[in-house]
Design an enzyme around this catalytic site. Sequence first.
Site, PDB file in Angstrom:
ATOM      1  N   ARG A  11      70.233  -3.287  71.094  1.00 56.70           N
ATOM      2  CA  ARG A  11      71.095  -2.788  72.372  1.00 56.70           C
ATOM      3  C   ARG A  11      72.490  -2.876  72.108  1.00 56.70           C
ATOM      4  O   ARG A  11      73.354  -2.021  71.787  1.00 56.70           O
ATOM      5  CB  ARG A  11      70.671  -3.123  73.853  1.00 56.70           C
ATOM      6  CG  ARG A  11      71.116  -2.521  75.099  1.00 56.70           C
ATOM      7  CD  ARG A  11      72.491  -2.709  75.491  1.00 56.70           C
ATOM      8  NE  ARG A  11      72.963  -3.835  75.785  1.00 56.70           N
ATOM      9  CZ  ARG A  11      74.128  -4.464  76.211  1.00 56.70           C
ATOM     10  NH1 ARG A  11      74.991  -3.513  76.142  1.00 56.70           N
ATOM     11  NH2 ARG A  11      74.238  -5.427  76.437  1.00 56.70           N
ATOM     12  N   ASP A  12      72.955  -4.061  72.361  1.00 60.13           N
ATOM     13  CA  ASP A  12      74.311  -4.192  72.386  1.00 60.13           C
ATOM     14  C   ASP A  12      75.107  -4.034  70.714  1.00 60.13           C
ATOM     15  O   ASP A  12      76.176  -3.808  70.700  1.00 60.13           O
ATOM     16  CB  ASP A  12      74.940  -5.649  72.809  1.00 60.13           C
ATOM     17  CG  ASP A  12      76.393  -5.547  73.283  1.00 60.13           C
ATOM     18  OD1 ASP A  12      77.006  -4.718  73.424  1.00 60.13           O
ATOM     19  OD2 ASP A  12      76.889  -6.850  73.369  1.00 60.13           O
ATOM     20  N   HIS A 203      76.816 -14.737  76.912  1.00 61.49           N
ATOM     21  CA  HIS A 203      76.720 -13.621  75.930  1.00 61.49           C
ATOM     22  C   HIS A 203      78.121 -13.665  75.300  1.00 61.49           C
ATOM     23  O   HIS A 203      79.282 -13.406  76.085  1.00 61.49           O
ATOM     24  CB  HIS A 203      76.469 -12.380  76.877  1.00 61.49           C
ATOM     25  CG  HIS A 203      76.640 -10.932  75.798  1.00 61.49           C
ATOM     26  ND1 HIS A 203      75.670 -10.632  75.451  1.00 61.49           N
ATOM     27  CD2 HIS A 203      77.742 -10.522  75.327  1.00 61.49           C
ATOM     28  CE1 HIS A 203      75.731  -9.313  74.678  1.00 61.49           C
ATOM     29  NE2 HIS A 203      77.259  -9.584  74.675  1.00 61.49           N
ATOM     30  N   HIS A 205      81.175 -12.732  72.486  1.00 62.39           N
ATOM     31  CA  HIS A 205      81.596 -11.873  71.083  1.00 62.39           C
ATOM     32  C   HIS A 205      82.852 -12.778  70.332  1.00 62.39           C
ATOM     33  O   HIS A 205      83.444 -13.734  71.093  1.00 62.39           O
ATOM     34  CB  HIS A 205      82.493 -10.883  71.608  1.00 62.39           C
ATOM     35  CG  HIS A 205      81.263  -9.739  72.413  1.00 62.39           C
ATOM     36  ND1 HIS A 205      81.428  -8.448  72.192  1.00 62.39           N
ATOM     37  CD2 HIS A 205      80.243  -9.881  72.977  1.00 62.39           C
ATOM     38  CE1 HIS A 205      80.584  -7.598  72.775  1.00 62.39           C
ATOM     39  NE2 HIS A 205      79.668  -8.572  73.373  1.00 62.39           N
ATOM     40  N   CYS A 236      83.055  -4.328  71.794  1.00 60.77           N
ATOM     41  CA  CYS A 236      83.319  -3.914  72.971  1.00 60.77           C
ATOM     42  C   CYS A 236      84.435  -2.592  72.753  1.00 60.77           C
ATOM     43  O   CYS A 236      85.252  -2.550  71.901  1.00 60.77           O
ATOM     44  CB  CYS A 236      83.889  -4.612  74.055  1.00 60.77           C
ATOM     45  SG  CYS A 236      84.570  -3.566  75.634  1.00 60.77           S
ATOM     46  N   ASN A 245      79.316  -9.151  68.701  1.00 63.70           N
ATOM     47  CA  ASN A 245      78.886 -10.015  69.083  1.00 63.70           C
ATOM     48  C   ASN A 245      78.523 -11.133  67.964  1.00 63.70           C
ATOM     49  O   ASN A 245      78.722 -10.892  66.799  1.00 63.70           O
ATOM     50  CB  ASN A 245      77.128  -9.748  69.412  1.00 63.70           C
ATOM     51  CG  ASN A 245      77.104  -8.556  70.459  1.00 63.70           C
ATOM     52  OD1 ASN A 245      77.369  -8.679  71.673  1.00 63.70           O
ATOM     53  ND2 ASN A 245      76.933  -7.520  69.962  1.00 63.70           N
TER      54      ASN A 245
END
Length: 299
Positions: A11-12, A203, A205, A236, A245
């Site tokens: 997903r991310d 979470h 990054h 992002c 990430n």
Amino acid sequence: MHTTVVEVGPRDGLQNEERVLPADVKIELIERSVAAGITRIEAVSFVNPARVPQMADAEEVMAGVPRRGDVSYIGLVLNRRGLDRALAAGVDEVNAVVVATDTFCVRNQGVTTDQAMEAFDAIAKAAADAGVRCSVTIAAAFGCPFEGETPPERVAEIARRAHAAGAHEVALADTIGVGVPGQVRDLTRRVRAAAPGTPLRFHFHNTRNTGYANALAAVAEGVTVLDAATGGFGGCPFAPAATGNIATEDLLYALHREGGSTGIDATAVAATGAWLGEHLGKPAPALLGRAGPFPGIAG
């Protein structure tokens, strides 16, 4: 200590990549993750396909993932429509996002932070009625690209409201990669006080090369659940030159060398990171696949 690593690469890791991968490749990514020992996977997001075309095939992906009793698939949602799609697709968990600052929240979701929390109240109730676990990710918890520093009191208040709404888990996201270990310690203690008994997840990054230090700081505070993305892809769109990430394989190396356990084969994940890079047309930011494990063993 055992750490549960939530794989968010499908997903991310993919949603901000220019190259849109077909469903069968996403399914293979998930299959490889399961084979490596990963048991919680954020597989898809149920968002507007016009805005996030990389996630337009969420239902197709969920229809093809391997179903096992020890593997839980998470679907990210922003509103009730997304929740309805997620439930129909058969996710095991839903994760809603609330951005901690109004400017970012409006740009990301078209609503203010308070309006996003109101939406979460309804999402949490509907998910509970359906018997599906519901977590909330507080995005931009460490800093905002538009408003600067995010007040930690604001993050704690959102966590308090999420706890009151019945969130099964609260995740704090360093969405643009500006956090440092001192913030991790401070936010961990504030959120635990605001949401007593609610499990905490982070979470991170690695935009400014602090992601792994932050992850180890969270573990030192007793946090047992961390997000990561195979290969270190993602990032992002509002963070210039974002590096994505923290990489699952690099996080596993650090955790295992610190004496922790995860039940995941880091070498297998590193191989998947290299494979994913080939499909995305660029090398994976992760380093374990390049340097190799030490002293030459997986895990």
